[in-house]
Design a protein around this motif. Structure first.
Motif, PDB file in Angstrom:
ATOM      1  N   ILE A 110       0.839  -1.207   0.000  1.00 50.63           N
ATOM      2  CA  ILE A 110       0.000   0.000   0.000  1.00 50.63           C
ATOM      3  C   ILE A 110       0.870   1.252   0.000  1.00 50.63           C
ATOM      4  O   ILE A 110       0.667   2.185  -0.782  1.00 50.63           O
ATOM      5  CB  ILE A 110      -0.944  -0.010   1.221  1.00 50.63           C
ATOM      6  CG1 ILE A 110      -1.951  -1.144   1.082  1.00 50.63           C
ATOM      7  CG2 ILE A 110      -1.667   1.335   1.352  1.00 50.63           C
ATOM      8  CD1 ILE A 110      -2.768  -1.387   2.342  1.00 50.63           C
ATOM      9  N   VAL A 111       1.849   1.282   0.901  1.00 52.85           N
ATOM     10  CA  VAL A 111       2.718   2.457   1.010  1.00 52.85           C
ATOM     11  C   VAL A 111       3.518   2.673  -0.269  1.00 52.85           C
ATOM     12  O   VAL A 111       3.726   3.808  -0.709  1.00 52.85           O
ATOM     13  CB  VAL A 111       3.664   2.324   2.228  1.00 52.85           C
ATOM     14  CG1 VAL A 111       4.705   3.436   2.240  1.00 52.85           C
ATOM     15  CG2 VAL A 111       2.858   2.338   3.521  1.00 52.85           C
ATOM     16  N   GLY A 113       2.510   1.877  -3.210  1.00 55.11           N
ATOM     17  CA  GLY A 113       1.625   2.140  -4.330  1.00 55.11           C
ATOM     18  C   GLY A 113       1.533   0.987  -5.314  1.00 55.11           C
ATOM     19  O   GLY A 113       1.598   1.213  -6.541  1.00 55.11           O
ATOM     20  N   ILE A 118      -4.001  -1.510  -4.976  1.00 54.53           N
ATOM     21  CA  ILE A 118      -4.799  -0.286  -5.082  1.00 54.53           C
ATOM     22  C   ILE A 118      -6.024  -0.518  -5.966  1.00 54.53           C
ATOM     23  O   ILE A 118      -7.125  -0.018  -5.682  1.00 54.53           O
ATOM     24  CB  ILE A 118      -3.953   0.874  -5.631  1.00 54.53           C
ATOM     25  CG1 ILE A 118      -2.709   1.084  -4.762  1.00 54.53           C
ATOM     26  CG2 ILE A 118      -4.765   2.154  -5.704  1.00 54.53           C
ATOM     27  CD1 ILE A 118      -2.980   1.286  -3.282  1.00 54.53           C
ATOM     28  N   LEU A 136      -1.892   8.831  -3.353  1.00 56.77           N
ATOM     29  CA  LEU A 136      -0.848   8.149  -2.583  1.00 56.77           C
ATOM     30  C   LEU A 136       0.566   8.552  -2.974  1.00 56.77           C
ATOM     31  O   LEU A 136       1.519   8.265  -2.245  1.00 56.77           O
ATOM     32  CB  LEU A 136      -0.985   6.629  -2.756  1.00 56.77           C
ATOM     33  CG  LEU A 136      -1.986   5.891  -1.883  1.00 56.77           C
ATOM     34  CD1 LEU A 136      -2.056   4.434  -2.300  1.00 56.77           C
ATOM     35  CD2 LEU A 136      -1.622   5.996  -0.397  1.00 56.77           C
ATOM     36  N   SER A 140       4.205   7.299  -1.621  1.00 61.30           N
ATOM     37  CA  SER A 140       4.908   6.233  -2.346  1.00 61.30           C
ATOM     38  C   SER A 140       6.177   6.731  -3.020  1.00 61.30           C
ATOM     39  O   SER A 140       7.133   5.967  -3.192  1.00 61.30           O
ATOM     40  CB  SER A 140       3.968   5.609  -3.385  1.00 61.30           C
ATOM     41  OG  SER A 140       3.508   6.578  -4.303  1.00 61.30           O
ATOM     42  N   ALA A 191      -3.906   5.666   2.917  1.00 58.98           N
ATOM     43  CA  ALA A 191      -3.174   4.422   3.156  1.00 58.98           C
ATOM     44  C   ALA A 191      -3.776   3.646   4.329  1.00 58.98           C
ATOM     45  O   ALA A 191      -3.902   2.411   4.284  1.00 58.98           O
ATOM     46  CB  ALA A 191      -1.704   4.726   3.418  1.00 58.98           C
ATOM     47  N   TYR A 195      -5.585  -0.060   4.147  1.00 57.67           N
ATOM     48  CA  TYR A 195      -5.087  -1.170   4.954  1.00 57.67           C
ATOM     49  C   TYR A 195      -6.197  -1.791   5.791  1.00 57.67           C
ATOM     50  O   TYR A 195      -6.366  -3.021   5.823  1.00 57.67           O
ATOM     51  CB  TYR A 195      -3.945  -0.711   5.860  1.00 57.67           C
ATOM     52  CG  TYR A 195      -3.437  -1.838   6.737  1.00 57.67           C
ATOM     53  CD1 TYR A 195      -2.551  -2.777   6.229  1.00 57.67           C
ATOM     54  CD2 TYR A 195      -3.886  -1.983   8.048  1.00 57.67           C
ATOM     55  CE1 TYR A 195      -2.108  -3.837   7.012  1.00 57.67           C
ATOM     56  CE2 TYR A 195      -3.452  -3.029   8.836  1.00 57.67           C
ATOM     57  CZ  TYR A 195      -2.547  -3.956   8.309  1.00 57.67           C
ATOM     58  OH  TYR A 195      -2.141  -5.010   9.080  1.00 57.67           O
TER      59      TYR A 195
END
Length: 672
Positions: A110-111, A113, A118, A136, A140, A191, A195
């Motif tokens: 997620i962090v 990207g 996503i 994001l 990212s 983010a 999550y």
């Protein structure tokens, strides 16, 4: 013993029967036990309320009250033209709580990207993957895989609470990021939503639901990248480590006020500010400080002394430029120095050392004009007094030699300075006497700190005159058995030529707020120490050093320059004697000399050069000339040696001016 125990038993029984209100012994025993318990309770209550009251109240407050501390932005450090030398830049620092994240692989994707992750979230929320990736991107594009791996490996920070170590699930992911705060806030919020949605975890079940977050901080930056020895640096927390950053913070001049917001604390330790949050409005930036430093001159000085430093590899090179009338330090550099933006090595703090105030040294012959000025002031000689200088002159068990290669000569007092004759200045000092010489050395600032607002200043070394042996008295006259700093010499020479006033050196001009309203001015402090007539005479004497003495390499076509060289051997503790291959070379001078405005002091300590170069005339003088030329050009000072006229036909003609400024009837004139 039996009798004693019997008496105690009888006393207890009598007391019991006396106070027993009931016929039933069980009720009486119950009442007695109750009274005992009540007495113990009252004693304990009294102890808690009176003797230990403060202790327990404090404990309760710690458990149920809390506070948040918010440091404000530090003020700017500016040069004399209001060019910023140090400013605070708003940055973002991102943290993460690895132990709270059960699905670390998902979190990483997620962090970073990850398109697949996503897209899955976008499909659930019926949103555009491209839009989500764009939101994001501030996160990212900033956080690397190695940042995440390092945070996951560290997991905790360890703090000490009540002498016990406590692990907190908190790790800095990235500190000091230059980015838009609003954009990074939206990216982190998104983010977290992604999550919790994809992992199925319940944020309300977590002790720390902010798995990733940020705080805004201020990072100190140095836009002009000069004067690190003066301005200093801060640590990662923004605390001043050296220079003005340290001293101005310590004096609470540039540090913004720290707001303490008190509130109630819940069982998890979270502070709720409530109405106290309005105190945010009172948060203030620290005051700005205007220094006397000229950023452009400082850049010139650093560039030039660095060139010579890389050529000669000395222990250090100091150069200080001062306004002789105000005491303003316009430039102060010490090679080797730290350049802002360079990688901080293990010894980088040593590169921040302002050696022009922290490293005293034996100055050598630059002390001779001070001795002459004192003698002229006391009237023991005049500038044209004839001084007999034998080739060999014995003081105590030491024989001193003059500068005329075995010849006995008679020279005028001003020529003692021009030719830098040791025997001549010793004889002048002897006419003056120990007590009076000591008095004037103190008046010129030797043996005392200048009081400039920089940390670590040394007063140098000057022993009380009562303790001088005759040999020591003699050597002080030509700059041994005394130590000084480069700034002390600059201040002393300013007094020699500015009309006779000792002006306290200053590095700060004023404190101003964000609207440039002056809060405080740092005053010019001066006191007369020699008559104006003596000062004017010393201008001419010092000019003769350049015109025909040891400083001829400083001579300029359009300006009269005056000053004095100093070549001092360095005491070597290994051989317990002065080492003839190690010198401290100095040149201190002023310009333009008919109406001086600036004093410049240059010191080069232990240059690695051939023996035939071990003279101040070959080491300190070239640096002085290079610096002085650029100062005169930068400040657009009018020449005092020649005047120029532009004729109507475009021709420029020049003529000599102030020709009577040169002293005459000396040894050189006789030889002609």
């Amino acid at each position: 013993m039996k009798w004693f125990l019997y008496r105690i038993k009888e006393t207890i029984l009598r007391t019991y029967h006396f106070i027993s209100p009931f016929k039933d012994d069980r009720l009486n025993l119950f009442m007695l036990a109750s009274l005992v318990v009540m007495v113990i309770y009252l004693i304990r209550l009294f102890s808690l309320g009176v003797f230990d009251g403060k202790k327990w109240i404090s404990l309760v407050e710690r458990q149920f009250q809390g506070c948040v501390r918010i440091s404000s932005e530090k003020g700017e450090i500016l040069d004399r033209n209001f060019t910023p030398l140090a400013v605070s830049e708003k940055v973002v620092s991102i943290y993460v709580r690895p132990p709270e994240i059960k699905d670390w692989l998902l979190f990483e994707k997620i962090v970073r990207g990850d398109n697949k992750v996503i897209s899955e979230y976008a499909e659930r929320k019926k949103s555009s993957p491209e839009k989500l990736l764009s939101l994001l991107s501030p996160l990212s594009s900033t956080i690397t895989l190695s940042d995440l791996e390092a945070a996951f490996k560290k997991k905790y920070i360890v703090i000490r609470v009540d002498r016990k170590e406590k692990k907190i699930p908190f790790v800095w992911l990235k500190k000091g990021i230059n980015c838009n705060v609003s954009d990074i806030s939206k990216a982190i919020s998104l983010a977290l939503r992604i999550y919790y949605t994809l992992s199925g975890e319940n944020r309300f079940d977590k002790r720390y639901p902010d798995l990733i977050g940020y705080v805004t901080e201020y990072k100190r930056v140095y836009p002009y990248a000069v004067a690190s020895e003066v301005v200093g640096v801060t640590n990662a927390q923004g605390d001043g480590l050296s220079g003005l950053e340290y001293i101005l913070e310590k004096k609470k001049i540039i540090a913004g006020n720290t707001i303490v917001l008190e509130g109630r604390k819940d069982a998890r330790g979270k502070v709720y500010l409530g109405e106290n949050a309005v105190k945010f409005l009172s948060k203030q930036k620290g005051n700005n400080v205007v220094t006397t430093i000229d950023g452009n001159l400082q850049y010139i000085f650093e560039r030039i002394i660095k060139e010579y430093g890389e050529k000669w590899h000395p222990k250090f090179i100091n150069a200080v430029l001062m306004d002789i009338h105000t005491g303003d330090v316009l430039a102060a550099a010490s090679y080797p120095f730290y350049i802002y933006g360079e990688k901080k090595t293990k010894n980088f703090l040593s590169l921040l050392n302002p050696r022009f105030i922290t490293e005293p040294y034996e100055p050598g012959s630059v002390m001779k004009p001070i001795v002459l000025a004192a003698a002229l002031t006391e009237g023991v000689i005049n500038v044209d007094s004839v001084i007999s200088c034998p080739a060999d002159y014995k003081v105590g068990d030491k024989v001193f030699h003059n500068e005329f290669h075995g010849k006995d000569v008679k020279i005028r007092a001003w020529e003692v300075i021009e030719y830098s004759d040791n025997v001549g200045i010793v004889r002048i000092a002897q006419k003056l006497g120990k007590e009076r010489l000591y008095k004037y050395l103190k008046l010129f600032g030797f043996g005392n700190k200048t009081g400039i607002m920089l940390p670590g200043e040394s007063p140098g070394f000057l022993k009380d005159w009562h303790k001088w042996r005759d040999v020591e008295f003699a050597t002080i006259a030509f700059g041994h058995f005394i130590s000084t700093t480069t700034l002390q010499l600059a201040a002393a020479y300013a007094a020699l030529v500015n009309g006779g006033y000792y002006v306290k050196p200053r590095i700060l001009k004023e404190i101003v707020d964000d609207k440039w309203n002056v809060i405080k001015k740092f005053p010019i402090k001066k006191k007369r120490i020699i008559p104006e007539k003596v000062s004017k005479t010393m201008r001419r004497v010092l000019t003769m050093v350049v015109e025909g003495g040891t400083g001829t390499a400083t001579k300029m076509e359009n300006f009269y320059i005056g000053g004095k060289t100093g070549t001092a051997l360095v005491y070597d503790p290994k051989i317990k004697a002065y080492n003839k291959s190690k010198i401290t070379a100095s040149f201190v001078g002023a310009f333009p000399m008919t109406n001086p405005e600036y004093v410049l002091a240059v010191t080069v300590d232990e240059p690695k050069v051939p023996k035939n170069m071990l003279w101040a005339s070959k080491i300190a003088v070239p640096i002085f000339r290079d610096l002085a030329e650029r100062v005169l050009l930068y400040e657009r000072v009018a020449p005092d040696r020649k005047s120029y006229t532009l004729l109507s036909n475009g021709t420029i003609i020049s003529k000599e001016i102030n020709t009577d400024f040169i002293l005459k009837n000396g040894l050189a004139d006789k030889q002609k």
